[in-house]
Design an enzyme around this catalytic site. Structure first.
Site, mmCIF file in Angstrom:
data_model
loop_
_atom_site.group_PDB
_atom_site.id
_atom_site.type_symbol
_atom_site.label_atom_id
_atom_site.label_comp_id
_atom_site.label_asym_id
_atom_site.label_seq_id
_atom_site.Cartn_x
_atom_site.Cartn_y
_atom_site.Cartn_z
ATOM 1 N N HIS A 234 39.292 -17.256 -23.531
ATOM 2 C CA HIS A 234 40.107 -16.022 -22.767
ATOM 3 C C HIS A 234 41.398 -16.383 -23.346
ATOM 4 O O HIS A 234 42.258 -15.658 -22.502
ATOM 5 C CB HIS A 234 39.664 -16.045 -21.537
ATOM 6 C CG HIS A 234 38.080 -15.671 -21.240
ATOM 7 N ND1 HIS A 234 37.717 -15.845 -19.880
ATOM 8 C CD2 HIS A 234 37.231 -15.365 -21.885
ATOM 9 C CE1 HIS A 234 36.511 -15.468 -20.013
ATOM 10 N NE2 HIS A 234 36.170 -15.016 -21.013
ATOM 11 N N GLU A 264 32.010 -11.491 -30.504
ATOM 12 C CA GLU A 264 32.787 -12.556 -30.635
ATOM 13 C C GLU A 264 32.179 -13.608 -31.918
ATOM 14 O O GLU A 264 31.101 -13.847 -31.857
ATOM 15 C CB GLU A 264 32.839 -13.491 -29.455
ATOM 16 C CG GLU A 264 33.272 -12.801 -28.118
ATOM 17 C CD GLU A 264 33.101 -13.636 -26.798
ATOM 18 O OE1 GLU A 264 32.643 -14.744 -26.841
ATOM 19 O OE2 GLU A 264 33.255 -12.864 -25.770
ATOM 20 N N GLU A 360 26.123 -17.212 -26.346
ATOM 21 C CA GLU A 360 27.398 -17.336 -26.712
ATOM 22 C C GLU A 360 27.946 -18.747 -26.688
ATOM 23 O O GLU A 360 28.831 -19.246 -25.986
ATOM 24 C CB GLU A 360 28.512 -16.444 -26.107
ATOM 25 C CG GLU A 360 28.377 -16.596 -24.617
ATOM 26 C CD GLU A 360 29.486 -15.567 -23.741
ATOM 27 O OE1 GLU A 360 30.418 -15.955 -24.121
ATOM 28 O OE2 GLU A 360 29.252 -14.809 -23.070
#
Length: 405
Positions: A234, A264, A360
């Site tokens: 982040h 992503e 992820e």
């Protein structure tokens, strides 16, 4: 001078909301079922995600309290006068506006919704959101009431998506892919993280407008990181200029009426050295296995345990940084986490039809080590009766994402 503590204002007409009346009624009925089972006379919602989920209205707090009161026969949002009638137009229910002329007019607005009804004996609150200060004030307002935490029940209701929700999520995944494509077009030596991010964000916002012309538009964003900036998932974008050989992290986040989706990807500019390729391919292998594991009937924790074993075999488990995925829905970077549906070792939730989760995996190799950087891939899957549909179409891995613009 006397000014009102609260009032109602129907300025203009109700606008088209992201979901049908049938959908909002279904959600409210489910909430009232929870109220019946727990003998609750009233629920006071305070969080952005639950107010949006049950009414369609996404508030902008700026330090002011907002709420939604739900009883067995009423539902009304409570908003600050600074927003005028927009909360009424953007919700399927009633609305009461409180003014700033006296402190704690928000509390008086709550009482006004109840009116002459019998005072509530049992009240549900979101303990994971309401502040200590607000809790004390509500306690004093309803001094003879008993309070219960409803946050877990509400989270569990949101974890199962309706068909209307899944349609928005699928469009979000499609738009995230478009943002990724635009970012790749702008990746070149000397261009900056911030400029590349702007290009991806603008592409997504224009597509959201095209797809949802009656919506309000807020919070779509991009994180595009390079070099050492890839070490955190982040990390904000910076003004760093790209150089050949950089590891890159592409992250696109379209926001559609409070519903977040994400793409992503790990990329490299021009070339990747052998150690970087080895780490990248290891993370891709775990990602592919994770995609295979996501299906109805499997525990979140069991997915984690198997992927941990694979990472250990590949020699990268000690570089893993966080859980393998999470739920999607009314969600953003500052509201809405559905903690009961995360792919973590301590979550034993069983995946079921109409849940939506990401896969992820991420590893981070610190500076000074071969292959340094953060490696992450991210796909979104919709759980069906017999399997899962991957709604992310953007390609991943070294064969696709070594960019030589």
């Amino acid at each position: 001078m006397e000014r009102p503590d609260f009032f109602t204002l129907k300025n203009g007409e109700k606008v088209k909301l992201p979901f049908s009346k049938i959908e909002y009624d279904r959600r409210i009925n489910n909430l009232r079922t929870i109220m019946d089972k727990n003998n609750l006379d009233m629920v006071i919602l305070t969080s952005m995600h639950n107010i949006a989920y049950y009414t369609g209205f996404i508030y902008c707090s700026f330090g002011r309290p907002y709420g939604c009161v739900v009883t067995k026969n009423k539902i009304s949002t409570i908003s600050a006068n600074i927003d005028a009638s927009q909360p009424w137009r953007r919700s399927h229910c009633d609305n009461v506006i409180y003014t700033d002329w006296k402190r704690d007019n928000f509390l008086k607005a709550i009482v006004s919704i109840i009116g002459r009804d019998e005072p509530p004996k049992n009240i549900g609150l979101e303990n994971d959101h309401v502040t200590l200060d607000m809790r004390e004030k509500i306690d004093s307002l309803f001094s003879f009431s008993v309070f219960s935490d409803v946050s877990k029940y509400l989270m569990e209701l949101r974890m199962i998506k309706s068909n209307e929700e899944i349609e928005i999520i699928k469009n979000g995944a499609r738009i995230a892919d478009l943002g990724g494509e635009e970012i790749v077009k702008n990746i070149r030596e000397g261009n900056t993280e911030i400029e590349i991010s702007i290009a991806g964000r603008d592409r997504m916002e224009r597509e959201i407008v095209k797809t949802y012309p009656d919506a309000e538009y807020m919070d779509t964003w991009v994180w595009f990181q390079s070099g050492i900036n890839t070490d955190g998932a982040h990390n904000p974008k910076t003004n760093r200029k790209l150089v050949k050989g950089d590891i890159l992290s592409l992250n696109t986040f379209p926001m559609i009426s409070g519903y977040y989706t994400a793409l992503e990807r790990t990329l490299f500019l021009d070339h990747a050295d052998d150690e970087s390729l080895k780490a990248w391919e290891a993370n891709v292998k775990v990602h592919k296995r994770g995609l295979e594991l996501i299906k109805p009937g499997i525990k979140c924790s069991d997915i984690c345990h198997e992927l941990n074993e694979l990472f250990a075999e590949l020699g990268y488990l000690h570089y893993r940084t966080f859980g393998y995925g999470h739920s999607f829905g009314v969600l953003s970077h500052f509201y809405g986490r559905e903690a009961g549906l995360e792919l973590r070792e301590d979550i034993d939730t069983v995946l079921e039809e109409n849940m939506v989760v990401s896969m992820e995996p991420m590893i981070m190799i610190p500076e000074g080590n071969p292959g340094a950087g953060g490696y992450r891939e991210h796909d979104i899957l919709v759980i069906g009766k017999d399997g899962a549909e991957n709604i992310t179409k953007f390609p991943f891995g070294p064969e696709h994402n070594i960019i030589q613009n």
